[in-house]
Enzyme design. Sequence first.
Site, PDB file in Angstrom:
ATOM      1  N   GLU A  52       2.585   6.906  -1.912  1.00 16.24           N
ATOM      2  CA  GLU A  52       2.407   6.332  -0.573  1.00 16.24           C
ATOM      3  C   GLU A  52       2.839   4.878  -0.498  1.00 16.24           C
ATOM      4  O   GLU A  52       2.875   4.298   0.588  1.00 16.24           O
ATOM      5  CB  GLU A  52       0.928   6.389  -0.168  1.00 16.24           C
ATOM      6  N   HIS A  76      -7.575   8.354  11.965  1.00 19.21           N
ATOM      7  CA  HIS A  76      -8.319   9.524  11.542  1.00 19.21           C
ATOM      8  C   HIS A  76      -9.066  10.216  12.656  1.00 19.21           C
ATOM      9  O   HIS A  76      -9.393  11.396  12.555  1.00 19.21           O
ATOM     10  CB  HIS A  76      -9.186   9.180  10.343  1.00 19.21           C
ATOM     11  N   CYS A 123       3.068  15.759   2.219  1.00 23.19           N
ATOM     12  CA  CYS A 123       1.881  16.150   2.988  1.00 23.19           C
ATOM     13  C   CYS A 123       1.616  15.216   4.166  1.00 23.19           C
ATOM     14  O   CYS A 123       0.630  15.368   4.873  1.00 23.19           O
ATOM     15  CB  CYS A 123       0.650  16.225   2.088  1.00 23.19           C
ATOM     16  N   ASP A 165       1.475   6.836   5.169  1.00 19.26           N
ATOM     17  CA  ASP A 165       1.297   5.519   4.581  1.00 19.26           C
ATOM     18  C   ASP A 165       2.591   4.992   3.973  1.00 19.26           C
ATOM     19  O   ASP A 165       2.829   3.792   3.983  1.00 19.26           O
ATOM     20  CB  ASP A 165       0.183   5.563   3.520  1.00 19.26           C
TER      21      ASP A 165
HETATM   22  C1  PEP Z   1      -0.329  10.041   4.325  1.00 21.90           C
HETATM   23  O1  PEP Z   1      -0.538   8.835   4.200  1.00 21.90           O
HETATM   24  O2  PEP Z   1       0.779  10.527   4.648  1.00 21.90           O
HETATM   25  C2  PEP Z   1      -1.415  11.013   4.092  1.00 21.90           C
HETATM   26  C3  PEP Z   1      -1.196  12.308   4.073  1.00 21.90           C
HETATM   27  O3  PEP Z   1      -2.659  10.505   3.930  1.00 21.90           O
HETATM   28  P1  PEP Z   1      -3.600  10.014   5.152  1.00 21.90           P
HETATM   29  O4  PEP Z   1      -2.901  10.349   6.436  1.00 21.90           O
HETATM   30  O5  PEP Z   1      -4.884  10.711   4.980  1.00 21.90           O
HETATM   31  O6  PEP Z   1      -3.672   8.541   4.872  1.00 21.90           O
HETATM   32 MG    MG Z   2      -2.352   8.152   3.216  1.00 24.43          MG
END
Ligand code: PEP
Ligand code: MG
Length: 757
Positions: free
Chosen positions: A622, A380, A693, A646
């Site tokens: 996910e 993140h 996404c 994920d």
């Molecule tokens: C993902 O896991 O692809 C996602 C969009 O969520 P994050 O990257 O916030 O875990």
């Molecule tokens: Mg995710």
Amino acid sequence: MAERNITEHLKLMVDLGEVTALLSESPDLQGFLDRAVAMVADHLGTEVCSIYLYNEETRLLTLKATCGLSPDVVGKIHLKIGEGLVGKSLKELRPICVANASQNPDYKFFPEAGEEAFDAFLAVPILRGIEKIGVLAAQRDQTRLFSNTEVMAMRALTAQLATAIETARALLQFASPAKEAAAPEFGGAGELFVCGSSASPGYACAKSVIFDRHPVERILKQNRGLEAGIGTAEDLECSLARTAAQLEQLQVSLGARLPEVASLIFEAHLMMLKDKTFMGKMLERIADGAPASRAIAEVSETYIKTFEASSHDYIQEKARDVEDLALRLLSNLTADAAAGETEWKGRIVIVRELLPSDILKITLEEVAGIIMVSGGLTSHVSILVRSLDVPMVIANDVNLLQVPDGSQVLLDADTGNVYVHPSEAVLAAFHGRERVRKTLKSAKSQMADRTLLQDGSSVTLLANINLLSELDLARELKAEGVGLYRTEFPFLIRQTLPSEDEQYAVYANLLKRTQGQDVTIRTLDAGGDKVLGYFDDAGEANPALGLRSTRLTLRYREVFDQQLRAILRAGAGVGSLRIMFPMISSLDEFVEARQRVFDCLADLEQELDIPIVKPKVGMMVELPAVLEIIDDFAEEADFFSIGTNDFIQYMLAVDRTNDRVSEYYCPHHPAVLRGLKRIAEAAAQHGIDCAVCGEMAHDTRYVPFFIGIGIRRLSVDPHYLPDVQQCVMALSSERATAYAEQLLSKRLIKETAALLV
Ligand code: PEP
Ligand code: MG
């Protein structure tokens, strides 16, 4: 001593805070190491415990402290990497545990050490990230072999030791400053080239600065800069007033740029400035005859040490606030009030690791770029930096941490390349490319209002938003809505849970600025690599599989309800709001979470006495567990959004933040591709929409595949919208379908890889 049972070992792990306590009691590194080996020997009940430290320069491990071996050999036993069981453990970066050390072909015998009697042998590498610190070795007689639990306990202990040894080393440097002046390992004017990975695109060419988060070191360094000690009580009061004014000003500019965090970042600083004890202690020191600069440094140091000794991450983080405050107070003691402000401005910051709050601080001061020496691409921190539009490269080369401040660095964050002291030829090539890039950027912003395939059918391009500041770019680049609003950032960057009203303000701002477009708000996705120290401080051994995401919010109902109420209040009267839950693993979980939405909605309608539009409620796909029951989900959920980051991590059992296994993080793995197809099919059959996404959605090598399996919604970081639009508009559904079928027919990773263009 009989082998200790599991409970006692767990106690050992819980008691690891002892290491920090040992550190504060030790006069120097040697004292600390001596105490540490005695403590480990006692906990594990071993006759021998030794610490070997690794020297990057000589590439040798040296025995630095022992309990049980002859004290005469300390400093005299040296091992190369790979030599002996100790060297092997560091080479292979894993614990080596053997029953009969003296019979082992890798064993290296030192007759002078007196270790013959202790044949059960355990060596565990001491690592800090990717950096090799040394090896902790324990030995005892052969009748008591080391158990798996003991190996685990030693591993946990070495992680603590790594940090403590670093701190002890820094302290030792202050005890003998002459050593600190020694030439750093990388110090010449020669070119250094490091090939890393791009975490946030862009380009920068600027002077470097090491972001050194070690508080004691920085404060004393600064203090030495102020000479032996300056300032009176009056000067301290002036500095205090100047510092408060600067912080308030910073808060205002931060509020304009990042409304989610307005007032948060410097809240703790301002509170400390008003704290009578903190300032009172400084005044007391001055009354005792100390100059103001020394009073600031000493009192701050006491606070920093106390906070750092806490076992809670969020309290440890407060040490950073004190450090920052002390630097500001010290620089404001001199007439040059700007001195402390310009540390990062316009520089390329090289850093071992970054907390989200660090990023906000350094980006506020307009850094040119960031090089991080550990961490993964999708962590993140990277996502946050991308949101703030700062070029960043992750490069696992510790030599970068030795680059002297002020060195010329060229950061090509599009490719992940870093050049220290680049040659004229390299500079010229990059300046040329940068000119082309800028022209291209303006061309790319000529976005079409709608994204159409060659056959005229439309694809909806949405934006992933982490910070509200990204909404402007998303609008400029014609995003048709927000496909993923990650709500965790306001949670991540503060030291307590945001209240319902604070959250409401953020969501209301988001919905106001998106003016009726579709907005998908994801509920809190904390845990895993997004740890909220103040919320869940359990220190799970395996956080990626732990109490995270929707599991966490369902466990802490009040937190979940507060967030849902804030979202629903913000969305009252807005027909375009969608709510989505992350990391759903069972239908039960989805239904339970959705019921919370409905219950909160009913409560609010009653409380506020207004009708609230029922939002669409969907889920992130996910986890591989979802695949087999995807049709059941498609019957219940209003929409799907595939989180490929994920999905790949869990499907392939590859930690998405671990660089060592990045080659296994393979989006084109046939299982991933077929899984994605299965999800898209279920959504289509049940007439619900399905977006992607995760980061795969912006990778133009995969966009044709997504179109080919019927995906018509892609949600990407705003920067990527031009590329994705261009890619989609060059495609026809037929060609994309044929291409996807071809990819799906392959059985080997190398076959799918060969088809990617
Ligand atoms: C993902 O896991 O692809 C996602 C969009 O969520 P994050 O990257 O916030 O875990
Ligand atoms: Mg995710």
